[in-house]
Design a protein around this motif. Sequence first.
Motif, PDB file in Angstrom:
ATOM      1  N   HIS A  25     -11.767   1.521   0.213  1.00  0.00           N
ATOM      2  CA  HIS A  25     -12.732   2.295   0.993  1.00  0.00           C
ATOM      3  C   HIS A  25     -14.127   1.671   0.888  1.00  0.00           C
ATOM      4  N   PHE A  26     -14.481   1.261  -0.321  1.00  0.00           N
ATOM      5  CA  PHE A  26     -15.792   0.643  -0.512  1.00  0.00           C
ATOM      6  C   PHE A  26     -15.911  -0.608   0.371  1.00  0.00           C
ATOM      7  N   ALA A  27     -14.873  -1.428   0.357  1.00  0.00           N
ATOM      8  CA  ALA A  27     -14.909  -2.667   1.138  1.00  0.00           C
ATOM      9  C   ALA A  27     -15.009  -2.368   2.631  1.00  0.00           C
ATOM     10  N   GLN A  28     -14.227  -1.397   3.096  1.00  0.00           N
ATOM     11  CA  GLN A  28     -14.237  -1.062   4.521  1.00  0.00           C
ATOM     12  C   GLN A  28     -15.557  -0.434   4.957  1.00  0.00           C
ATOM     13  N   ALA A  29     -16.249   0.204   4.014  1.00  0.00           N
ATOM     14  CA  ALA A  29     -17.541   0.819   4.333  1.00  0.00           C
ATOM     15  C   ALA A  29     -18.697  -0.164   4.160  1.00  0.00           C
ATOM     16  N   GLY A  30     -18.386  -1.396   3.770  1.00  0.00           N
ATOM     17  CA  GLY A  30     -19.425  -2.406   3.612  1.00  0.00           C
ATOM     18  C   GLY A  30     -20.191  -2.304   2.313  1.00  0.00           C
ATOM     19  N   ILE A  31     -19.608  -1.663   1.318  1.00  0.00           N
ATOM     20  CA  ILE A  31     -20.255  -1.544   0.004  1.00  0.00           C
ATOM     21  C   ILE A  31     -19.827  -2.744  -0.834  1.00  0.00           C
ATOM     22  N   THR A  32     -20.730  -3.635  -1.075  1.00  0.00           N
ATOM     23  CA  THR A  32     -20.405  -4.884  -1.772  1.00  0.00           C
ATOM     24  C   THR A  32     -20.794  -4.869  -3.246  1.00  0.00           C
ATOM     25  N   GLU A  33     -21.640  -3.928  -3.635  1.00  0.00           N
ATOM     26  CA  GLU A  33     -22.044  -3.817  -5.036  1.00  0.00           C
ATOM     27  C   GLU A  33     -21.898  -2.368  -5.486  1.00  0.00           C
ATOM     28  N   LEU A  34     -21.439  -2.182  -6.704  1.00  0.00           N
ATOM     29  CA  LEU A  34     -21.267  -0.829  -7.227  1.00  0.00           C
ATOM     30  C   LEU A  34     -22.626  -0.182  -7.466  1.00  0.00           C
ATOM     31  N   PRO A  35     -22.736   1.115  -7.224  1.00  0.00           N
ATOM     32  CA  PRO A  35     -24.014   1.799  -7.447  1.00  0.00           C
ATOM     33  C   PRO A  35     -24.357   1.860  -8.933  1.00  0.00           C
ATOM     34  N   THR A  36     -25.611   1.641  -9.245  1.00  0.00           N
ATOM     35  CA  THR A  36     -26.057   1.673 -10.641  1.00  0.00           C
ATOM     36  C   THR A  36     -27.023   2.822 -10.912  1.00  0.00           C
ATOM     37  N   CYS A  37     -27.360   3.590  -9.876  1.00  0.00           N
ATOM     38  CA  CYS A  37     -28.285   4.708 -10.046  1.00  0.00           C
ATOM     39  C   CYS A  37     -28.005   5.748  -8.954  1.00  0.00           C
ATOM     40  N   TRP A  38     -28.653   6.893  -9.058  1.00  0.00           N
ATOM     41  CA  TRP A  38     -28.440   7.987  -8.115  1.00  0.00           C
ATOM     42  C   TRP A  38     -28.758   7.575  -6.680  1.00  0.00           C
ATOM     43  N   GLU A  39     -29.868   6.869  -6.493  1.00  0.00           N
ATOM     44  CA  GLU A  39     -30.269   6.475  -5.146  1.00  0.00           C
ATOM     45  C   GLU A  39     -29.213   5.584  -4.495  1.00  0.00           C
ATOM     46  N   GLU A  40     -28.659   4.648  -5.264  1.00  0.00           N
ATOM     47  CA  GLU A  40     -27.617   3.770  -4.728  1.00  0.00           C
ATOM     48  C   GLU A  40     -26.316   4.538  -4.507  1.00  0.00           C
ATOM     49  N   PHE A  41     -26.067   5.522  -5.347  1.00  0.00           N
ATOM     50  CA  PHE A  41     -24.877   6.354  -5.175  1.00  0.00           C
ATOM     51  C   PHE A  41     -24.941   7.115  -3.855  1.00  0.00           C
ATOM     52  N   ILE A  42     -26.103   7.656  -3.522  1.00  0.00           N
ATOM     53  CA  ILE A  42     -26.266   8.372  -2.257  1.00  0.00           C
ATOM     54  C   ILE A  42     -26.065   7.417  -1.076  1.00  0.00           C
ATOM     55  N   GLU A  43     -26.557   6.199  -1.201  1.00  0.00           N
ATOM     56  CA  GLU A  43     -26.335   5.204  -0.148  1.00  0.00           C
ATOM     57  C   GLU A  43     -24.842   4.948   0.046  1.00  0.00           C
ATOM     58  N   CYS A  44     -24.103   4.878  -1.061  1.00  0.00           N
ATOM     59  CA  CYS A  44     -22.645   4.696  -0.980  1.00  0.00           C
ATOM     60  C   CYS A  44     -21.989   5.871  -0.266  1.00  0.00           C
ATOM     61  N   CYS A  45     -22.398   7.078  -0.639  1.00  0.00           N
ATOM     62  CA  CYS A  45     -21.826   8.269  -0.009  1.00  0.00           C
ATOM     63  C   CYS A  45     -22.056   8.246   1.500  1.00  0.00           C
ATOM     64  N   GLU A  46     -23.253   7.867   1.906  1.00  0.00           N
ATOM     65  CA  GLU A  46     -23.579   7.858   3.331  1.00  0.00           C
ATOM     66  C   GLU A  46     -22.772   6.794   4.072  1.00  0.00           C
ATOM     67  N   LYS A  47     -22.621   5.626   3.463  1.00  0.00           N
ATOM     68  CA  LYS A  47     -21.825   4.568   4.092  1.00  0.00           C
ATOM     69  C   LYS A  47     -20.360   4.980   4.211  1.00  0.00           C
ATOM     70  N   LEU A  48     -19.843   5.619   3.189  1.00  0.00           N
ATOM     71  CA  LEU A  48     -18.449   6.070   3.221  1.00  0.00           C
ATOM     72  C   LEU A  48     -18.245   7.134   4.295  1.00  0.00           C
ATOM     73  N   LYS A  49     -19.181   8.064   4.378  1.00  0.00           N
ATOM     74  CA  LYS A  49     -19.085   9.116   5.393  1.00  0.00           C
ATOM     75  C   LYS A  49     -19.157   8.515   6.797  1.00  0.00           C
ATOM     76  N   THR A  50     -20.061   7.566   6.992  1.00  0.00           N
ATOM     77  CA  THR A  50     -20.203   6.912   8.295  1.00  0.00           C
ATOM     78  C   THR A  50     -18.936   6.155   8.682  1.00  0.00           C
ATOM     79  N   ALA A  51     -18.252   5.605   7.667  1.00  0.00           N
ATOM     80  CA  ALA A  51     -17.017   4.850   7.917  1.00  0.00           C
ATOM     81  C   ALA A  51     -15.814   5.763   8.135  1.00  0.00           C
ATOM     82  N   GLY A  52     -16.024   7.075   8.048  1.00  0.00           N
ATOM     83  CA  GLY A  52     -14.946   8.017   8.320  1.00  0.00           C
ATOM     84  C   GLY A  52     -14.199   8.515   7.101  1.00  0.00           C
ATOM     85  N   PHE A  53     -14.720   8.222   5.909  1.00  0.00           N
ATOM     86  CA  PHE A  53     -14.065   8.670   4.682  1.00  0.00           C
ATOM     87  C   PHE A  53     -14.752   9.920   4.126  1.00  0.00           C
ATOM     88  N   ALA A  54     -13.989  10.720   3.388  1.00  0.00           N
ATOM     89  CA  ALA A  54     -14.583  11.807   2.610  1.00  0.00           C
ATOM     90  C   ALA A  54     -15.110  11.178   1.324  1.00  0.00           C
TER      91      ALA A  54
END
Length: 427
Positions: A150-179
């Motif tokens: 899911h991370f790869a399909q959503a274009g997430i290339t680096e793991l989140p290391t803080c809350w702000e990056e975690f929110i960015e991951c959540c938004e990318k995943l949601k945009t890609a159609g994932f829960a």
Amino acid sequence: MKKWFVLLLTILMIVSCVGTSAESNNDISATLDVALAADMAPDSVTEWVRMFNDEYPNIKLNVTLVDASNYTATFEPLVAADAMPDVMAVAPHDYYRNLAEKGYLLDCGEMDGWDRQVDFVQDAFTSESGLRFGVSNGVSTMVLFYNEDHFAQAGITELPTCWEEFIECCEKLKTAGFAPMAVAGAGSNNLAHSFMGFGIAYEVYGSGYDKNWVANNMTGEYDYDVDAWKRVLDRLVYLRDKGYFQKGYESADLYEVLRILASGEASMSIQQTSQAGNIFLDDGVNLNCMAVPWNYRGQPNVAISWACDGVGLGRNANNEKNLEAAKIFFEFVTYENAWVYQNMVGGLSPFKTMEDMPKAIVDNRVQSAWESNAQMEQSGLPAQSFSAPVYAQVRNFVQEVTLGLAEPDMIGEYLNAAQMEYATTLK
């Protein structure tokens, strides 16, 4: 995965009346009442009983499988009747320490597994007066399980290391159609371990408001109606309102969440490593785990690691005739064959060396997460860090906030009354 409720499973063992040698272990005869936790790996109890039956055919076991999220439902009637099981599930928190102090549990410090436990596990299972009341099933730490595909399909290339990056991951995943997240809205214990646990870890402990909150809140005079505690669940509400939880989260329990994660129906979930056996399935999706990035950018990480529930010896009227047999079964499940449970849950041994559990199979992903979290400062697991009445309200509060029935700043209304109740028990 099936949900296991409290049930009574009586296992009748056929006893041979023919005299045998000591080597066959048939010289010991007894009937034991056994109550073991069945939530994470109920099949481990079945396997232990089968193995024990083969080795000790003259010891009959009456086995109760207990819901670990509500031990008191099983044990309070037995406390009232002064009839504790011979061998029973215990946990390193206030309820069991009180049972130990009141004499309902026996000291198991002379058993083989006790000294082999790492020091912090021994400390966790020692009562105020020094009674050693249990041997742990393992150690665990809270992590973020995530779907690599899911991370790869959503274009997430680096793991989140803080809350702000975690929110960015959540938004990318949601945009890609994932829960983005699998959340157990109907699992108050799981909500307390995850969202409540990390809210406290950063808003109370990590912020510097109270580095010693675990000890301080057990004094009976603690006030939760302050700004730091009122912020504990703000991020839970933010994630919920952004639509990052799976559809139907309100009615999902822990077991449904584990199924959703393992099947790829959601991308992430905050769970303990002792659930790895239910998540990292051989035929499942491509999952991994990492530290929970709840820290704001520039803020150090805080982890939540602990000694898992375990097994103890109960005091009852039959101890004089049954204690030898009870100790045999105790050693059988806590030391000699503890690997059975470990391999089913995919967790980590509580022992100091792997030589003490040579048959244990350790998942490298879990081991890596444990080693990473071990380098961080540690906050307390809520289930082990509050008094029993306060933790009951913690579970109620976090669930009602999750479902929109309460607001985070109402925490004092829920917890302070329970704290006053607890204070009366200290007088």
